[in-house]
Design an enzyme around this catalytic site. Structure first.
Site, PDB file in Angstrom:
ATOM      1  CE  LYS A  53      42.286  41.438  50.699  1.00  0.00           C
ATOM      2  NZ  LYS A  53      42.902  41.289  49.395  1.00  0.00           N
ATOM      3  CB  SER A  93      40.338  43.520  47.399  1.00  0.00           C
ATOM      4  OG  SER A  93      41.376  42.919  47.633  1.00  0.00           O
ATOM      5  CB  SER A 140      44.059  43.611  46.591  1.00  0.00           C
ATOM      6  OG  SER A 140      43.109  43.802  45.728  1.00  0.00           O
TER       7      SER A 140
HETATM    8  N1  GLN Z   1      41.299  45.857  41.947  1.00  0.00           N
HETATM    9  C1  GLN Z   1      41.945  44.498  41.351  1.00  0.00           C
HETATM   10  C2  GLN Z   1      40.726  43.647  40.955  1.00  0.00           C
HETATM   11  O1  GLN Z   1      39.475  44.284  41.247  1.00  0.00           O
HETATM   12  C3  GLN Z   1      42.948  43.816  42.281  1.00  0.00           C
HETATM   13  C4  GLN Z   1      42.172  42.746  43.157  1.00  0.00           C
HETATM   14  C5  GLN Z   1      43.197  42.147  43.946  1.00  0.00           C
HETATM   15  O2  GLN Z   1      44.330  42.274  43.863  1.00  0.00           O
HETATM   16  N2  GLN Z   1      42.517  41.328  44.758  1.00  0.00           N
HETATM   17  O3  GLN Z   1      40.847  42.618  40.461  1.00  0.00           O
END
Ligand code: GLN
Length: 487
Positions: free
Chosen positions: A60, A135, A159
């Site tokens: 990532k 994400s 994410s």
């Molecule tokens: N969707 C969550 C957010 O927008 C998770 C983000 C993450 O785990 N990096 O904060």
């Protein structure tokens, strides 16, 4: 097969499907092939190699890999090439894994769809009009499209698990402190955790064992051995295991097909000898609002360093602006709308006069969520829920509605707040749309092995029922690579 052959096969696969999927922001085929050749030589020379030596992996684009650009999906970091490896990266390189490239993500890992990436969205291989989660949508889509057999994600609020859920893959958020955050572009430091993503439970465990363990470079790293995740993934024995179904994570607002597949999977576990009970975690209802105060607060502080002076983009440095104006212009040009929204929210929540009412209050809720877990784990060995309330939605559907987007993480956020281990495993396709459904398993801190025991049990039983892996049921884009099996 040699590592060079395996690596080349994945590069060929990327060439074929990347125009449609867009899982990667950066690929360095030459570097990957050179690394693969080194492993092949070491193997030919009779050296003892680890179980994943020569296996390709995707990273990532929020973790550093020296010499490769790291953007975190943001314009503000465009052109920044880190001079050092993240610990997760270093451990993979030391284990002989071959890094293919960097995967797409929502800007600074803020989002649930990869639509917040400054470099365009990733598409879900099950249906290219749909989101692959976020994400870490790039890391999940790369697996589902067979562009990489393994990938690394990071999980701050879901994410790793939500993208795994909507792509029919496996994603594990280790116990907070179980994997190192050194070299990770921080979103919310008290929540962020890198973890393994894979198509099978055992693959995820093998990768977990490589990247996990104490790191003196991360002051929040747990000084404890990595739980024996590989043996757990090989065993898959759930006889006598007490499994708690979280009452609050279901019902209204959950897609019927998600609930149906979840219930069926719980029945499968019962059939394998697990004891199922219902458990109540009343404070989970407040986890999402607390998260959306704590995360922006930490993010507003962490993102202050992107000022045009130290990394990447600099705007307005033409002699007509002073340093502060250049910082302002850079941040205005370099950050997307969601990042700005959260910086403003977080700055507000931390400001004098509001700190106690918002940030302080949210931290108290965090303690209550942790206590819910503690009392639940006094009764059961693991907790389960759907990983997400719904299956993959259409690109564009929620992009203008931040609150609808935030609801994707309803089930995953409690484990980030409490820091316990958690994972998502595929449990079938929702009957109404034919899209993957994930089951979330939550285990006490440092009991990550229990996730793999449950995941392996489910995988074995469900694949027998399906007559093969779930990904074999995916549409044409994915199917050609499945010929001959995915393992
Ligand atoms: N969707 C969550 C957010 O927008 C998770 C983000 C993450 O785990 N990096 O904060």
């Amino acid at each position: 097969m040699s590592s060079v052959e395996v690596t080349q096969a994945h590069l060929d696969r990327m060439a074929a499907v990347e125009p449609a999927v867009h899982a990667f922001l950066h690929v360095d085929g030459e570097r990957a092939l050179a690394a693969a050749a080194k492993v092949d030589q070491a193997r030919a020379a009779g050296e003892t190699l680890g179980p994943l030596a020569g296996v390709p992996v995707a990273l990532k684009d929020v973790l550093t890999y020296a010499g490769a650009p790291t953007t975190a999906g943001s314009r503000v970091l465009e052109g920044w090439v880190p001079p050092y490896d993240a610990t997760v990266t270093r451990r993979m390189l030391d284990a002989g894994l071959v890094i293919l490239g960097k995967t797409n993500l929502d800007e600074f890992a803020m989002g649930s769809s990869t639509e917040n990436s400054a470099y365009g969205p990733t598409h879900n291989p099950w249906d290219l009009d749909r989101i692959p989660g976020g994400s870490g949508g790039g890391s999940a889509a790369a697996l589902a499209a067979f562009e990489a057999p393994l990938s690394i994600g990071t999980d701050t609020g879901g994410s790793i698990r939500q993208p795994a859920s909507v792509t029919g893959t496996v994603g594990v958020k280790p116990t907070y402190g179980g994997t190192s955050r050194y070299g990770l572009v921080a979103l919310a430091s008290s929540l962020d955790q890198p973890g393994p993503c894979a198509r099978t439970v055992l693959d995820a465990a093998l990768l977990h064992a490589v990247i996990g363990g104490h790191d003196p470079l991360d002051s929040t790293s747990a000084n404890a051995p990595v739980p024996d995740v590989v043996s757990a993934a090989r065993s898959g024995d759930v006889r006598g295991l007490k499994i708690g179904v979280v009452r609050e994570l279901g019902g209204e607002g959950y897609q019927p097909g998600v609930e149906q597949r979840f219930r069926e999977a719980v029945d499968v576990l019962a059939g394998l000898g697990a004891e199922i009970v219902e458990v109540s975690c009343p404070n989970f209802a407040y986890a999402l609002p607390a998260y959306y105060l704590i995360l922006p607060s930490e993010a507003s502080s962490n993102l202050a360093k992107f000022d045009g002076m130290r990394f990447g983009l600099r705007t307005g440095d033409d002699g007509s602006h002073d340093a502060e104006e250049v910082m302002g212009l850079t941040r205005e040009a370099g950050f997307g709308a969601e990042v700005k929204r959260r910086i403003i929210l977080g700055t507000y929540a931390l400001s004098s006069g509001y700190y106690d009412a918002y940030y302080g209050q949210a931290q108290k809720v965090r303690t209550l969520v942790t206590r819910d877990f503690e009392s639940a784990f006094a009764q059961v060995d693991v907790l389960v829920s759907p990983s997400t309330p719904g299956t993959a939605f259409r690109i564009g559907e929620k992009v203008d509605d931040p609150l609808a987007m935030y609801l994707n993480d309803l089930c995953t956020i409690p484990s980030n707040l409490a820091g316990n281990a958690s994972a998502s495993f595929p449990v079938g396709l929702a009957p109404e749309d034919g899209l993957p459904v994930g089951l979330q398993v939550m285990a006490p801190p440092l009991a990550d092995d229990r996730l793999y025991r449950v995941g392996a049990a489910l995988e074995r039983a469900l694949e027998e029922r399906w007559g093969g892996p779930l990904l074999a049921q995916a549409p044409e884009l994915v199917v050609p690579a499945v010929a001959g099996g995915t393992k």
